[in-house]
Write a protein that holds these residues in place. Sequence first.
Motif: not given
Length: 264
Positions: A82-85, A87, A254
Amino acid sequence: MSTPAPRDDRAAVEKAVSLLASFGDQTNAGLGVSELARRAGLSKSTAFRLLGILERNGVVEKVGRKYRLGERLYELGSRVYDRDHDRIRDVLTPFLADLYELTHETVHLAALHGTDVVYLAKLYGHRQVRSPSRIGGRVPAYCTAVGKVLLAYDHEALEQVLRAELQPLTPNTITDPDRLAAEIAKVRAEGVAFDDEEATPGLSCIAVPVLGHGGRAVAAMSVSTATGRLDTRAQAPALRRVSAAAARHLMLVRRRPAPVRAIA
């Protein structure tokens, strides 16, 4: 009359994969052609030819007379998760450091990837113990503290795990679906999970979730120690405090608007 060398019928792709796997832990220091060929079971000429192709495509890079894994391979690998990992790791690493200061044991930050956990960050304690975790590595969720606490907040992933055949990693691994379901229900009720030598003999862990919007666990943090060295259950209140602070900070970050890029 010399005996001809046995023919290697492996496909070129398979040989290239064997070559990449041969780097092992020496991905930064680099290895020479002869050593890579030996490890991969290839002739030196074949290894040299494949390395040339991989180098032209950015998968490996040459440093002097040695080769090391290239940036493009890292970029391709990072797309698996996941690309959010990234961040999540950047935002939560300071709280992982807080856990380390509380225990001086090895601490982890992990997220769920399918029915596995992927380790996003790891800070080693002074007294290290053998562990299956490594940054970027994956371990079945059902046999780790971070995995169990993440499954407790992901019904779909839990159902997949309970339908699958659970393989034992140690004699303590929970492989009975009913027993695992009861364990996860307890984790959900208490907000904390334990691993009592279920992934590695001699290793005990405690983990807590980092909750996001809607009560979803976006990550988990854990403390790992040699069995008997630290009372993991006594650490639960401290871990809950750190995870609550981490969750508040993550939600605050966020909610912030993305920075506006200046136009030159």
